[in-house]
Write a protein that holds these residues in place. Structure first.
Motif, PDB file in Angstrom:
ATOM      1  N   SER A 118       0.818  -1.234   0.000  1.00 58.85           N
ATOM      2  CA  SER A 118       0.000   0.000   0.000  1.00 58.85           C
ATOM      3  C   SER A 118       0.843   1.272   0.000  1.00 58.85           C
ATOM      4  CB  SER A 118      -0.920  -0.003   1.230  1.00 58.85           C
ATOM      5  OG  SER A 118      -0.158   0.018   2.433  1.00 58.85           O
ATOM      6  N   THR A 119       2.139   1.153   0.365  1.00 59.53           N
ATOM      7  CA  THR A 119       2.988   2.358   0.372  1.00 59.53           C
ATOM      8  C   THR A 119       3.753   2.523  -0.944  1.00 59.53           C
ATOM      9  OG1 THR A 119       4.802   1.099   1.401  1.00 59.53           O
ATOM     10  CG2 THR A 119       3.303   2.270   2.885  1.00 59.53           C
ATOM     11  N   ALA A 120       3.886   1.428  -1.709  1.00 57.38           N
ATOM     12  CA  ALA A 120       4.704   1.461  -2.936  1.00 57.38           C
ATOM     13  C   ALA A 120       4.227   2.494  -3.963  1.00 57.38           C
ATOM     14  CB  ALA A 120       4.757   0.065  -3.561  1.00 57.38           C
ATOM     15  N   PRO A 121       2.916   2.640  -4.200  1.00 59.89           N
ATOM     16  CA  PRO A 121       2.493   3.613  -5.223  1.00 59.89           C
ATOM     17  C   PRO A 121       2.989   5.040  -4.939  1.00 59.89           C
ATOM     18  CG  PRO A 121       0.686   2.150  -4.684  1.00 59.89           C
ATOM     19  CD  PRO A 121       1.781   1.858  -3.690  1.00 59.89           C
ATOM     20  N   ALA A 122       3.006   5.459  -3.683  1.00 56.92           N
ATOM     21  CA  ALA A 122       3.461   6.815  -3.351  1.00 56.92           C
ATOM     22  C   ALA A 122       4.987   6.908  -3.353  1.00 56.92           C
ATOM     23  CB  ALA A 122       2.934   7.216  -1.976  1.00 56.92           C
ATOM     24  N   LEU A 123       5.647   5.802  -3.037  1.00 61.87           N
ATOM     25  CA  LEU A 123       7.109   5.813  -2.935  1.00 61.87           C
ATOM     26  C   LEU A 123       7.790   5.662  -4.296  1.00 61.87           C
ATOM     27  CD1 LEU A 123       7.443   3.523   0.208  1.00 61.87           C
ATOM     28  CD2 LEU A 123       8.106   5.945   0.086  1.00 61.87           C
ATOM     29  N   TYR A 124       7.150   4.932  -5.200  1.00 59.21           N
ATOM     30  CA  TYR A 124       7.767   4.630  -6.514  1.00 59.21           C
ATOM     31  C   TYR A 124       6.870   5.157  -7.632  1.00 59.21           C
ATOM     32  CZ  TYR A 124      10.980   1.579  -3.981  1.00 59.21           C
ATOM     33  OH  TYR A 124      11.938   1.091  -3.118  1.00 59.21           O
ATOM     34  N   PRO A 125       7.110   6.382  -8.086  1.00 62.31           N
ATOM     35  CA  PRO A 125       6.249   6.963  -9.126  1.00 62.31           C
ATOM     36  C   PRO A 125       6.191   6.114 -10.392  1.00 62.31           C
ATOM     37  CG  PRO A 125       7.728   8.609  -8.203  1.00 62.31           C
ATOM     38  CD  PRO A 125       8.158   7.285  -7.643  1.00 62.31           C
ATOM     39  N   ASP A 126       7.295   5.390 -10.702  1.00 59.63           N
ATOM     40  CA  ASP A 126       7.304   4.582 -11.941  1.00 59.63           C
ATOM     41  C   ASP A 126       7.007   3.111 -11.652  1.00 59.63           C
ATOM     42  OD1 ASP A 126      10.197   6.544 -12.695  1.00 59.63           O
ATOM     43  OD2 ASP A 126       8.076   6.893 -13.231  1.00 59.63           O
ATOM     44  N   LEU A 127       6.231   2.846 -10.616  1.00 54.69           N
ATOM     45  CA  LEU A 127       5.920   1.466 -10.249  1.00 54.69           C
ATOM     46  C   LEU A 127       5.300   0.749 -11.453  1.00 54.69           C
ATOM     47  CD1 LEU A 127       6.109  -0.082  -7.527  1.00 54.69           C
ATOM     48  CD2 LEU A 127       3.688   0.459  -7.173  1.00 54.69           C
ATOM     49  N   PRO A 128       5.832  -0.417 -11.869  1.00 52.75           N
ATOM     50  CA  PRO A 128       5.330  -1.074 -13.091  1.00 52.75           C
ATOM     51  C   PRO A 128       4.081  -1.912 -12.872  1.00 52.75           C
ATOM     52  CG  PRO A 128       7.148  -2.324 -12.224  1.00 52.75           C
ATOM     53  CD  PRO A 128       6.985  -1.131 -11.307  1.00 52.75           C
ATOM     54  N   TYR A 129       3.402  -1.715 -11.766  1.00 51.04           N
ATOM     55  CA  TYR A 129       2.147  -2.441 -11.517  1.00 51.04           C
ATOM     56  C   TYR A 129       1.256  -1.582 -10.628  1.00 51.04           C
ATOM     57  CZ  TYR A 129       4.483  -3.370  -7.076  1.00 51.04           C
ATOM     58  OH  TYR A 129       5.161  -3.214  -5.886  1.00 51.04           O
ATOM     59  N   GLN A 130      -0.053  -1.865 -10.696  1.00 48.39           N
ATOM     60  CA  GLN A 130      -1.022  -1.189  -9.839  1.00 48.39           C
ATOM     61  C   GLN A 130      -1.539  -2.209  -8.822  1.00 48.39           C
ATOM     62  OE1 GLN A 130      -1.566   1.947  -9.617  1.00 48.39           O
ATOM     63  NE2 GLN A 130      -0.080   2.215 -11.270  1.00 48.39           N
ATOM     64  N   PRO A 131      -1.301  -2.014  -7.531  1.00 50.68           N
ATOM     65  CA  PRO A 131      -1.710  -3.031  -6.536  1.00 50.68           C
ATOM     66  C   PRO A 131      -3.185  -3.418  -6.619  1.00 50.68           C
ATOM     67  CG  PRO A 131      -0.287  -1.391  -5.535  1.00 50.68           C
ATOM     68  CD  PRO A 131      -0.573  -0.898  -6.907  1.00 50.68           C
ATOM     69  N   LEU A 132      -4.049  -2.471  -6.910  1.00 53.80           N
ATOM     70  CA  LEU A 132      -5.482  -2.781  -6.876  1.00 53.80           C
ATOM     71  C   LEU A 132      -5.997  -3.417  -8.167  1.00 53.80           C
ATOM     72  CD1 LEU A 132      -6.844   0.343  -4.992  1.00 53.80           C
ATOM     73  CD2 LEU A 132      -7.110  -2.037  -4.272  1.00 53.80           C
ATOM     74  N   THR A 133      -5.239  -3.275  -9.285  1.00 53.96           N
ATOM     75  CA  THR A 133      -5.787  -3.779 -10.560  1.00 53.96           C
ATOM     76  C   THR A 133      -4.937  -4.873 -11.211  1.00 53.96           C
ATOM     77  OG1 THR A 133      -4.662  -1.945 -11.630  1.00 53.96           O
ATOM     78  CG2 THR A 133      -7.000  -1.628 -11.100  1.00 53.96           C
ATOM     79  N   ASP A 134      -3.684  -4.969 -10.873  1.00 56.45           N
ATOM     80  CA  ASP A 134      -2.825  -5.989 -11.501  1.00 56.45           C
ATOM     81  C   ASP A 134      -2.768  -7.296 -10.715  1.00 56.45           C
ATOM     82  OD1 ASP A 134      -0.586  -3.428 -12.664  1.00 56.45           O
ATOM     83  OD2 ASP A 134      -2.157  -4.505 -13.749  1.00 56.45           O
ATOM     84  N   PHE A 135      -3.506  -7.373  -9.628  1.00 54.43           N
ATOM     85  CA  PHE A 135      -3.525  -8.582  -8.797  1.00 54.43           C
ATOM     86  C   PHE A 135      -4.949  -8.939  -8.406  1.00 54.43           C
ATOM     87  CE2 PHE A 135       0.992  -8.784  -7.926  1.00 54.43           C
ATOM     88  CZ  PHE A 135       1.412  -7.462  -8.054  1.00 54.43           C
ATOM     89  N   LYS A 136      -5.129 -10.214  -8.066  1.00 56.54           N
ATOM     90  CA  LYS A 136      -6.330 -10.615  -7.334  1.00 56.54           C
ATOM     91  C   LYS A 136      -5.884 -10.901  -5.907  1.00 56.54           C
ATOM     92  CE  LYS A 136      -9.672 -12.287 -10.681  1.00 56.54           C
ATOM     93  NZ  LYS A 136     -10.122 -13.449 -11.492  1.00 56.54           N
ATOM     94  N   THR A 137      -6.657 -10.429  -4.941  1.00 57.09           N
ATOM     95  CA  THR A 137      -6.344 -10.694  -3.541  1.00 57.09           C
ATOM     96  C   THR A 137      -6.915 -12.056  -3.144  1.00 57.09           C
ATOM     97  OG1 THR A 137      -8.360  -9.509  -2.973  1.00 57.09           O
ATOM     98  CG2 THR A 137      -6.308  -8.253  -2.897  1.00 57.09           C
ATOM     99  N   ILE A 138      -6.185 -12.740  -2.239  1.00 53.92           N
ATOM    100  CA  ILE A 138      -6.618 -14.064  -1.768  1.00 53.92           C
ATOM    101  C   ILE A 138      -7.224 -13.955  -0.376  1.00 53.92           C
ATOM    102  CG2 ILE A 138      -5.787 -16.380  -1.168  1.00 53.92           C
ATOM    103  CD1 ILE A 138      -5.602 -15.786  -4.159  1.00 53.92           C
ATOM    104  N   GLY A 139      -6.653 -13.056   0.436  1.00 60.83           N
ATOM    105  CA  GLY A 139      -7.121 -12.905   1.812  1.00 60.83           C
ATOM    106  C   GLY A 139      -6.005 -12.374   2.689  1.00 60.83           C
TER     107      GLY A 139
END
Ligand code: MLT
Length: 346
Positions: A118-139
């Motif tokens: 959850s902190t990576a998007p703000a820390l890495y402007p060029d992050l090559p993935y979006q946590p909420l859309t490039d993954f499915k959560t398991i739990g």
């Protein structure tokens, strides 16, 4: 069918499509040659037909590795397949997350990550993935308290003495962490802000090796998860000043909370969850979620987590929906705090 937990060798990457960015590094012990097990995924209904790889974004022996190996054993039992733990280090966990975002969407590469997602998007402007859309959560898995700790011969004996000492020795005090994006870095940032100081940070591939140097006296202090520090605090090999949770931690009864000890703004828990690539079939996600819930209800897991100062989440939190809500909330919580601090990774 063998069910157990193992560690992987470098060939584990051979099944992957060309990753979006160069891997920073892999640290592991060879047990099974994954390449020999064949590349392609299986039909969702037949999942799993071969061993599954759990990707840990930090060094072996650290807190995330410890939590992963704890749940992997009963999950392997439930799924009827071996689980291979692969440590992929670098850039505060974003290298591993990028690797899994690029993996085959067949459920055989599972990312075990924490608040760092959850902190990576703000820390890495060029992050090559979006946590909420490039993954499915398991739990969700667990929410681990952190501890502020120091080498055992460090001068301060209380949190307030630490504040005074650090303010008087800002140029020389060293603060260890596991890189920009790690939980230890986030907590360190909260400590620096609460003390109004800017310290020399010493980054490691994980807090496993950082703790080794802390015990050895090579670095002065650190903020790290109880799953890594509880044993060393109890044995007296390191000093413990406080826990970063609103409530005291049963496994560490002598440690006050940061609020009780005068640093109320340093409050953070390290929540963990499992992730697969976004296109992974729901049927596969369902089987992983079910196995996770079984693992979190396992008495051995519950007892070991208690020894390490944490607890499994409740069953209704070990679900994709609850996990996605947590991830979204935490991105919204930490993004303005990190942007205001002006900290960037990479
Ligand atoms: C680790 O497993 O080394 C930690 O989770 C690193 C961190 O986030 O501080």
């Amino acid at each position: 069918m063998t069910t157990s937990v193992a560690s992987s060798d470098r060939s584990g990457r051979s099944r992957l499509r060309t990753p979006r960015w160069a891997l920073a590094g892999v640290a592991a012990l060879a047990v099974t040659n994954l390449a020999a097990c064949g590349g392609q995924g299986s039909e969702p209904a037949a999942y799993p037909e071969k061993e599954i790889t759990f990707v840990v974004p930090f060094a072996a022996g650290g807190p995330t590795d410890t939590v992963t190996r704890l749940i992997a054993e009963p999950m392997s039992e439930k799924l009827g397949q071996q689980i291979v733990v692969k440590n992929v280090v670098g850039a505060g966990g974003t290298v591993a997350a990028g690797q899994v975002a690029d993996a085959e969407a067949d459920g055989y590469e599972v990312l075990v990550h924490h608040i760092g997602m959850s902190t990576a998007p703000a820390l890495y402007p060029d992050l090559p993935y979006q946590p909420l859309t490039d993954f499915k959560t398991i739990g969700l898995v667990t929410d681990v308290p952190m501890t502020i700790v120091a080498r055992k011969d460090f001068e301060p004996n209380t949190l307030q003495e630490l504040v005074t000492y650090v303010k008087a020795n800002t140029d020389t005090v060293t603060l260890a962490n596991a890189g920009v994006g790690a939980a230890s870095q986030l907590c360190g940032l909260l400590i620096e802000q609460a003390m109004g100081v800017d310290l020399t940070e010493v980054p490691y591939d994980g807090t496993g090796p950082a703790l080794t140097d802390l015990v050895g006296g090579q670095v002065d202090f650190m903020c790290d998860q109880t799953t890594n520090t509880a044993g060393q605090i109890k044995s007296g090999d390191i000093k413990g000043y406080a826990v970063t949770t609103p409530e005291p931690v049963e496994a560490l009864p002598d440690l006050p909370t940061t609020a009780e000890a005068g640093l109320p703004d340093v409050e953070v828990g390290v929540w963990h969850g499992l992730y697969v690539p976004a296109d992974t079939p729901d049927e596969v996600v369902g089987k992983l979620t079910e196995a996770l819930q079984v693992a979190l209800a396992d008495q051995t897991v519950i007892d070991k987590m208690a020894d390490l100062g944490t607890t499994p989440v409740a069953k209704d939190q070990a679900t994709p929906d609850a996990h996605t809500v947590k991830l979204d909330e935490q991105i919204q919580l930490w993004t303005p705090i990190i942007e205001a601090a002006g900290v960037k990774g990479g």
